[in-house]
Motif scaffolding. Structure first.
Motif, PDB file in Angstrom:
ATOM      1  N   ASP A  50     -11.689  -1.437  -0.418  1.00 34.65           N
ATOM      2  CA  ASP A  50     -10.528  -2.338  -0.318  1.00 34.65           C
ATOM      3  C   ASP A  50      -9.233  -1.614  -0.677  1.00 34.65           C
ATOM      4  O   ASP A  50      -8.197  -1.829  -0.044  1.00 34.65           O
ATOM      5  CB  ASP A  50     -10.717  -3.546  -1.244  1.00 34.65           C
ATOM      6  CG  ASP A  50     -11.856  -4.416  -0.763  1.00 34.65           C
ATOM      7  OD1 ASP A  50     -12.143  -4.393   0.449  1.00 34.65           O
ATOM      8  OD2 ASP A  50     -12.463  -5.106  -1.595  1.00 34.65           O
ATOM      9  N   GLU A  98      -5.919  -1.047   1.671  1.00 36.00           N
ATOM     10  CA  GLU A  98      -4.586  -1.445   1.189  1.00 36.00           C
ATOM     11  C   GLU A  98      -3.626  -0.250   1.212  1.00 36.00           C
ATOM     12  O   GLU A  98      -2.451  -0.375   1.556  1.00 36.00           O
ATOM     13  CB  GLU A  98      -4.705  -2.007  -0.231  1.00 36.00           C
ATOM     14  CG  GLU A  98      -3.495  -2.817  -0.648  1.00 36.00           C
ATOM     15  CD  GLU A  98      -3.638  -3.438  -2.036  1.00 36.00           C
ATOM     16  OE1 GLU A  98      -4.725  -3.355  -2.640  1.00 36.00           O
ATOM     17  OE2 GLU A  98      -2.625  -3.982  -2.509  1.00 36.00           O
ATOM     18  N   GLU A 113      -2.302   0.257   4.683  1.00 38.67           N
ATOM     19  CA  GLU A 113      -1.303  -0.777   5.030  1.00 38.67           C
ATOM     20  C   GLU A 113       0.024  -0.528   4.318  1.00 38.67           C
ATOM     21  O   GLU A 113       1.087  -0.652   4.895  1.00 38.67           O
ATOM     22  CB  GLU A 113      -1.821  -2.167   4.604  1.00 38.67           C
ATOM     23  CG  GLU A 113      -2.876  -2.732   5.531  1.00 38.67           C
ATOM     24  CD  GLU A 113      -3.538  -3.962   4.918  1.00 38.67           C
ATOM     25  OE1 GLU A 113      -4.551  -4.361   5.478  1.00 38.67           O
ATOM     26  OE2 GLU A 113      -3.054  -4.497   3.882  1.00 38.67           O
ATOM     27  N   LYS A 114      -0.073  -0.151   3.046  1.00 39.07           N
ATOM     28  CA  LYS A 114       1.155  -0.036   2.225  1.00 39.07           C
ATOM     29  C   LYS A 114       1.699   1.386   2.149  1.00 39.07           C
ATOM     30  O   LYS A 114       2.646   1.647   1.429  1.00 39.07           O
ATOM     31  CB  LYS A 114       0.869  -0.574   0.828  1.00 39.07           C
ATOM     32  CG  LYS A 114       0.370  -2.012   0.916  1.00 39.07           C
ATOM     33  CD  LYS A 114       0.688  -2.837  -0.283  1.00 39.07           C
ATOM     34  CE  LYS A 114       0.390  -4.306  -0.008  1.00 39.07           C
ATOM     35  NZ  LYS A 114      -0.272  -4.968  -1.103  1.00 39.07           N
TER      36      LYS A 114
END
Ligand code: SF4
Ligand code: SF4
Length: 211
Positions: free
Chosen positions: A128, A132, A135-136
């Motif tokens: 996870d 993330e 994405e970030k």
């Protein structure tokens, strides 16, 4: 071509060979030890699937293990030790980080080991966190140095030099990796960190005639 010219060529080759041979001996006598050299990590390609992430590597490490890392929302470094199989690593849903290292720019702070022999003290899912991170746009990747699981080079170097200003210090790279940085002027060239490094990150610096 005249026979004399052949003889001249032959003599030049013999002369060059002798200069290299004796030059190496003299160099070795003046500089008996070896400077360490920090090798780059293999190239990696992350393939993100629904339940797992496969990482393809361009090379393995000396002991067949590598660290997969990612930065988290707190700006710290999270990582896990993974075995390399067929130049590939798999991170599955449910795989948790083994440790967290506090990061302040290029400097590193405290380390928390989250996995004990029998249980996790704190669970941070690497799958996870990696999703993330993509994405970030946080740093993530692999590193051949096994820090903080291994600290042999810096610990050992402390026993070799008397100053606290070590020639070998752990530092954060532009891509987020944590690796030793070597400061040549401070190193008495004992060569021990080259022997101690289990993953082959620290190697003997190539001599001028090997480059
Ligand atoms: S252990 Fe320290 S002093 Fe010895 S070669 Fe490595 S960096 Fe230099
Ligand atoms: S000995 Fe090698 S693997 Fe261990 S911390 Fe130093 S560079 Fe990294």
């Amino acid at each position: 071509m005249t026979p004399n010219r052949y003889i001249n060529y032959f003599l030049i080759i013999v002369l060059i060979t002798l200069v290299i041979y004796f030059g190496r001996k003299v160099y070795r006598e003046i500089f008996p030890g070896d400077y360490p050299m920090v090798t780059p990590t293999a190239e990696s390609k992350f393939i993100f699937g629904e339940n797992e992430i496969i990482v393809k590597l361009s090379a393995t490490t000396k002991n067949g293990n590598i660290i997969v890392y990612t930065y988290g929302p707190d700006g710290n470094f999270y990582g896990m030790l993974k075995p390399i199989k067929d130049l590939s690593i798999t991170i599955r849903k449910g795989d948790n980080a083994d440790f967290m290292v506090q990061v302040y720019g290029r400097e590193i702070g405290e380390t928390s080991f989250m996995k004990k022999m029998d249980r996790y003290i704190r669970k941070v899912g690497m799958y996870d966190l990696l999703i993330e991170a993509v994405e970030k746009k946080w740093n993530y990747g692999v590193q051949n140095c096994l820090y903080p699981i291994c600290t042999r080079c810096t610990d050992g170097c402390k026993s070799v030099v008397s100053t606290s200003n070590l020639p070998l210090v752990m530092s954060v790279m532009d891509n987020g990796e944590i690796k030793p940085v070597f400061r040549k002027g401070r190193c008495p060239r004992c060569g021990k960190c080259i022997i101690w490094c289990p993953s082959g990150v620290i190697q003997k610096e190539k001599q001028p005639w090997e480059k």
